[in-house]
Structures are given as C-alpha cells and as structure tokens.
Scaffold this motif. Structure first.
Motif, PDB file in Angstrom:
ATOM      1  N   PRO A   1     130.378 135.623  20.992  1.00 37.97           N
ATOM      2  CA  PRO A   1     131.765 135.273  21.330  1.00 37.97           C
ATOM      3  C   PRO A   1     132.385 136.296  22.264  1.00 37.97           C
ATOM      4  O   PRO A   1     131.982 137.463  22.297  1.00 37.97           O
ATOM      5  CB  PRO A   1     132.467 135.270  19.965  1.00 37.97           C
ATOM      6  CG  PRO A   1     131.637 136.164  19.101  1.00 37.97           C
ATOM      7  CD  PRO A   1     130.224 135.990  19.558  1.00 37.97           C
ATOM      8  N   ALA A   2     133.365 135.840  23.041  1.00 40.15           N
ATOM      9  CA  ALA A   2     134.081 136.740  23.953  1.00 40.15           C
ATOM     10  C   ALA A   2     134.902 137.735  23.155  1.00 40.15           C
ATOM     11  O   ALA A   2     135.599 137.369  22.214  1.00 40.15           O
ATOM     12  CB  ALA A   2     134.981 135.926  24.869  1.00 40.15           C
ATOM     13  N   ARG A   3     134.808 138.985  23.530  1.00 45.73           N
ATOM     14  CA  ARG A   3     135.618 140.023  22.866  1.00 45.73           C
ATOM     15  C   ARG A   3     135.740 141.227  23.783  1.00 45.73           C
ATOM     16  O   ARG A   3     134.930 141.419  24.684  1.00 45.73           O
ATOM     17  CB  ARG A   3     134.998 140.427  21.521  1.00 45.73           C
ATOM     18  CG  ARG A   3     133.585 140.995  21.603  1.00 45.73           C
ATOM     19  CD  ARG A   3     133.194 141.664  20.287  1.00 45.73           C
ATOM     20  NE  ARG A   3     133.218 140.727  19.190  1.00 45.73           N
ATOM     21  CZ  ARG A   3     132.152 140.070  18.739  1.00 45.73           C
ATOM     22  NH1 ARG A   3     130.979 140.258  19.339  1.00 45.73           N
ATOM     23  NH2 ARG A   3     132.235 139.251  17.720  1.00 45.73           N
ATOM     24  N   GLY A   4     136.762 142.038  23.532  1.00 43.62           N
ATOM     25  CA  GLY A   4     136.955 143.251  24.311  1.00 43.62           C
ATOM     26  C   GLY A   4     137.164 142.959  25.784  1.00 43.62           C
ATOM     27  O   GLY A   4     137.869 142.034  26.165  1.00 43.62           O
ATOM     28  N   GLY A   5     136.518 143.742  26.631  1.00 45.97           N
ATOM     29  CA  GLY A   5     136.667 143.583  28.067  1.00 45.97           C
ATOM     30  C   GLY A   5     135.902 142.407  28.632  1.00 45.97           C
ATOM     31  O   GLY A   5     136.137 142.007  29.769  1.00 45.97           O
ATOM     32  N   TYR A   6     134.975 141.810  27.860  1.00 49.67           N
ATOM     33  CA  TYR A   6     134.186 140.677  28.337  1.00 49.67           C
ATOM     34  C   TYR A   6     134.877 139.384  27.929  1.00 49.67           C
ATOM     35  O   TYR A   6     134.546 138.756  26.919  1.00 49.67           O
ATOM     36  CB  TYR A   6     132.756 140.744  27.784  1.00 49.67           C
ATOM     37  CG  TYR A   6     131.990 141.951  28.270  1.00 49.67           C
ATOM     38  CD1 TYR A   6     131.305 141.922  29.488  1.00 49.67           C
ATOM     39  CD2 TYR A   6     131.964 143.134  27.526  1.00 49.67           C
ATOM     40  CE1 TYR A   6     130.616 143.024  29.945  1.00 49.67           C
ATOM     41  CE2 TYR A   6     131.273 144.252  27.981  1.00 49.67           C
ATOM     42  CZ  TYR A   6     130.603 144.187  29.196  1.00 49.67           C
ATOM     43  OH  TYR A   6     129.915 145.295  29.655  1.00 49.67           O
ATOM     44  N   THR A   7     135.867 138.988  28.724  1.00 59.14           N
ATOM     45  CA  THR A   7     136.704 137.850  28.333  1.00 59.14           C
ATOM     46  C   THR A   7     135.985 136.518  28.434  1.00 59.14           C
ATOM     47  O   THR A   7     136.445 135.526  27.873  1.00 59.14           O
ATOM     48  CB  THR A   7     137.974 137.814  29.205  1.00 59.14           C
ATOM     49  OG1 THR A   7     137.596 137.749  30.589  1.00 59.14           O
ATOM     50  CG2 THR A   7     138.821 139.057  28.975  1.00 59.14           C
ATOM     51  N   TYR A   8     134.880 136.469  29.174  1.00 55.08           N
ATOM     52  CA  TYR A   8     134.048 135.263  29.207  1.00 55.08           C
ATOM     53  C   TYR A   8     132.847 135.402  28.281  1.00 55.08           C
ATOM     54  O   TYR A   8     131.957 134.549  28.282  1.00 55.08           O
ATOM     55  CB  TYR A   8     133.538 134.986  30.629  1.00 55.08           C
ATOM     56  CG  TYR A   8     134.548 134.346  31.534  1.00 55.08           C
ATOM     57  CD1 TYR A   8     135.216 133.188  31.171  1.00 55.08           C
ATOM     58  CD2 TYR A   8     134.829 134.896  32.786  1.00 55.08           C
ATOM     59  CE1 TYR A   8     136.144 132.594  32.010  1.00 55.08           C
ATOM     60  CE2 TYR A   8     135.750 134.305  33.638  1.00 55.08           C
ATOM     61  CZ  TYR A   8     136.403 133.154  33.242  1.00 55.08           C
ATOM     62  OH  TYR A   8     137.310 132.564  34.081  1.00 55.08           O
ATOM     63  N   GLY A   9     132.802 136.466  27.500  1.00 56.25           N
ATOM     64  CA  GLY A   9     131.602 136.736  26.725  1.00 56.25           C
ATOM     65  C   GLY A   9     130.503 137.255  27.650  1.00 56.25           C
ATOM     66  O   GLY A   9     130.782 137.840  28.697  1.00 56.25           O
ATOM     67  N   LEU A  10     129.250 137.030  27.263  1.00 58.56           N
ATOM     68  CA  LEU A  10     128.108 137.484  28.068  1.00 58.56           C
ATOM     69  C   LEU A  10     127.342 136.293  28.629  1.00 58.56           C
ATOM     70  O   LEU A  10     126.119 136.308  28.717  1.00 58.56           O
ATOM     71  CB  LEU A  10     127.194 138.368  27.211  1.00 58.56           C
ATOM     72  CG  LEU A  10     127.821 139.677  26.734  1.00 58.56           C
ATOM     73  CD1 LEU A  10     126.880 140.402  25.784  1.00 58.56           C
ATOM     74  CD2 LEU A  10     128.158 140.580  27.922  1.00 58.56           C
ATOM     75  N   LYS A  11     128.084 135.251  29.014  1.00 57.39           N
ATOM     76  CA  LYS A  11     127.439 134.031  29.500  1.00 57.39           C
ATOM     77  C   LYS A  11     126.626 134.278  30.761  1.00 57.39           C
ATOM     78  O   LYS A  11     125.632 133.603  31.005  1.00 57.39           O
ATOM     79  CB  LYS A  11     128.493 132.949  29.747  1.00 57.39           C
ATOM     80  CG  LYS A  11     129.177 132.464  28.470  1.00 57.39           C
ATOM     81  CD  LYS A  11     130.131 131.333  28.774  1.00 57.39           C
ATOM     82  CE  LYS A  11     130.844 130.886  27.491  1.00 57.39           C
ATOM     83  NZ  LYS A  11     129.919 130.368  26.492  1.00 57.39           N
TER      84      LYS A  11
END
Length: 348
Positions: free
Chosen positions: A92-102
């Motif tokens: 799931p998206a969290r922290g600075g990765y607002t798109y997740g790690l897709k």
C-alpha cells in the motif's frame, strides 16, 4: 457521495472535484496470486532445463546451445524480478511513496529489456567469431537438446501467457521466454543442417538470427518503460485531441494544465484545470467530464480542478494562437504550462 477537495454549501465561487473513480480500471483479469503461481511454474521449468542444457552445450561444443542456456538464465532472472516487483507493487501507498511502489514493475521491465540487449551484443560477437573459425559441432546432440528446449519453452510461454500480460513487468518476462523459444527453433534447424550436411557455420548463423530477435524485444521494452518514466501520455491517448474534446463539453470555457500519464502499465491518470462559464454547475461539469474520460479513454484516476471563469471570454483567436492563450491561462495559474484549449465563440 462527496469528493475530496470539494467546497460545500452555497456562496462558494470555486469548486474543486477529485474523481477517484473505481478500481475497475486497475484490476487485472487474473488475480495477482494466480499471476505469481504461473510465473513460479515457468521459473521451475526453465531452471531445471537450463542446468541440463549447459552441460550438453559444453559437450557438443555448440555456441547456439550455450547461448540458449545463457538466454534461459536471463529468462529465470526476468521471472524472479517480475515476482519481486509484483510483491513490491502490491504494497500500500505510505510515507513519501504516494503511489506506492507500483513502478517497481517498470524497473523490472527496463532490467529485462537491458539484459536482452547486453546478452544479444555478447552473443553477436561470439557468433561472428565462430563464423570466422567454426569449431566442430555435435549436430545430433544440438538437434535433440533443441527439440526438448522447444517443448519446455512452449510450456513456460503458455504458463506466462495465463498471467496478466497488460503489465510491462509480466510482458518483459514473456518476451524473454518467447525469444528463447525462437532461439531453440533456430538451434534445432542449425543442428539438423549440421547433421545432414556437416556445415558447422549454421550454428553461428542461427545465433545471429536469435540476436536480431533479442534486440527487437529489448528495444521495445526499453521504449515502453521509458515512456512511463518520462511521464508520457499513454500511446492510445492524444492529449491535444483529448483537451479539445473536453472543452467542447457544455458550459466548459477553457481547459489548461492538462496532464495525462501512466502510474504503471495499464494505470493511466489525468489532471486538468477546467474553467466553467459564469453560473455554470461546476459539480455537474466535473461529473460529466469524469464520465467522458472513463467511457472514451478508460481513465478513472482523475483530478479535475473546476472553477468559474471571472467573465465571459470574448476574443477571436486562430487555431495556432497557443502562446496568447497560454498567457491568459497564467491569470489562473501561477506557473501555467502546456497548450490551452478554449471554446472560442465564432461570429456569424
């Protein structure tokens, strides 16, 4: 249902709509767990056969077989990368990765494309060397091993084809397997030629044919993944035509700061600043535009900032007057950029 970012209640002149859409456009026809299972089966087939092929290739002194084994190694690596990327993308998206790690999937696709090009360059060098000074090749061993390799790669390609190939990640692994299948077909032909005629250079020629296929697949993967990293519009979307279509909708006066890009393969996103005529229903306009984007382009992840224009815009412009329109857009956006689409009234 209210959308995040909307202003509520009467008396508000500016309204902002963020259409999240559903997840229908983001789901695969096959579940991620099923994709992993099919990839794991293909990996097992390839790894087992690769170990056998290396031994036979050395015994038969066949560059075509050794190159096939090396290609199978990259096949195995590409599937491992695909499995790792799928796990990362599912977080799931969290922290600075607002798109997740897709976009880990796109990194995997780039690695697959680059490995195809590098391996192809090495094999091309070795093949040319063997064309100049061909070694003795055991044609019978080459032919038998290649035929077995064809069967294994057909099975592996079928397994991966059952996964979701709209993902560049899975498509990268599939291209590796498909190229390996073509390589084994070429190797089988070369082995048959050696058996029937003793022409040892057929081994090197078959390798060069495979190299050409590897370059084609590797370049395709790098090009498509590069477009996603550079935030280019999806290949089936013309942003200029899309902007003209949006501004042609009722009550829409202007569209600027229009951006359309891909988060990852198969997941497009769009944002735009929409100006509506005074007295127009901003909420209704936003809903209509979201439905248009979903229906005509399959884009469900949208962020539309919808505002009323201050006054009717009465200005005659020509289709090429983009600079003049962009200057006007700056009145609404501090750093307006890109073409401005405006519904220009025509005098009769």
């Amino acid at each position: 249902m209210r959308h995040q970012g909307q202003e509520h209640g009467p008396g508000h002149e500016h309204e902002h709509g963020h259409g999240r859409g559903g997840h229908a456009g983001h789901t695969h026809g096959v579940s991620v767990d099923a994709d992993r299972r099919w990839l794991a089966i293909a990996l097992s087939l390839i790894a087992a056969f690769m170990a056998v092929e290396v031994v036979i290739g050395v015994v038969a002194q066949s560059l075509a077989l050794i190159s096939d084994a090396a290609h199978m190694l990259t096949d195995a690596v590409s599937i491992v990368l695909a499995l790792i990327a799928m796990r990362l993308a599912a977080r799931p998206a969290r922290g600075g990765y607002t798109y997740g790690l897709k976009r880990a999937e796109i990194l995997s696709a780039q690695a697959n494309g680059l490995s195809l090009l590098l391996l192809g360059a090495w094999l091309a060098y070795e093949a040319v060397h063997r064309l100049i000074d061909p070694p003795a090749v055991e044609g019978g061993l080459v032919l038998g091993t290649a035929l077995a390799g064809i069967a294994v790669n057909v099975a592996a390609a079928w397994c991966i084809s059952k996964a979701n190939r709209t993902s560049l990640n899975v498509e990268g692994a599939y291209q590796h397997i498909l190229n390996d299948l073509f390589a084994f077909i070429g190797t089988a032909v070369a082995g048959l030629v050696v058996v029937l005629t003793g022409f040892a250079r057929a081994d090197g020629i078959a390798t060069l044919v495979v190299v050409a296929l590897m370059f084609k697949a590797g370049y395709g993967l790098l090009r498509e993944s590069g477009r996603i990293f550079l935030e280019a519009a999806p290949v089936n979307v013309d942003p200029d035509a899309l902007g003209d279509q949006l501004v042609a909708e009722p009550a829409v006066v202007e569209v600027h700061d229009l951006h359309v890009w891909q988060i990852t393969s198969g997941q497009a996103a769009l944002s735009a600043h929409i100006l509506v005529e005074p007295g127009g229903d901003c909420h209704a306009v936003r809903r209509d535009l979201e439905e248009l984007l979903r229906r005509d382009y399959g884009i469900t992840h949208t962020t539309l900032q919808v505002d009323h224009t201050a006054a009717p815009v009465l200005q005659l412009t020509l289709p090429g007057d983009r600079d003049l329109l962009a200057t006007d857009a700056a009145a609404h956006c501090e750093d307006a950029h890109g073409p401005v689409h405006r519904d220009v009234p025509h005098e009769h």
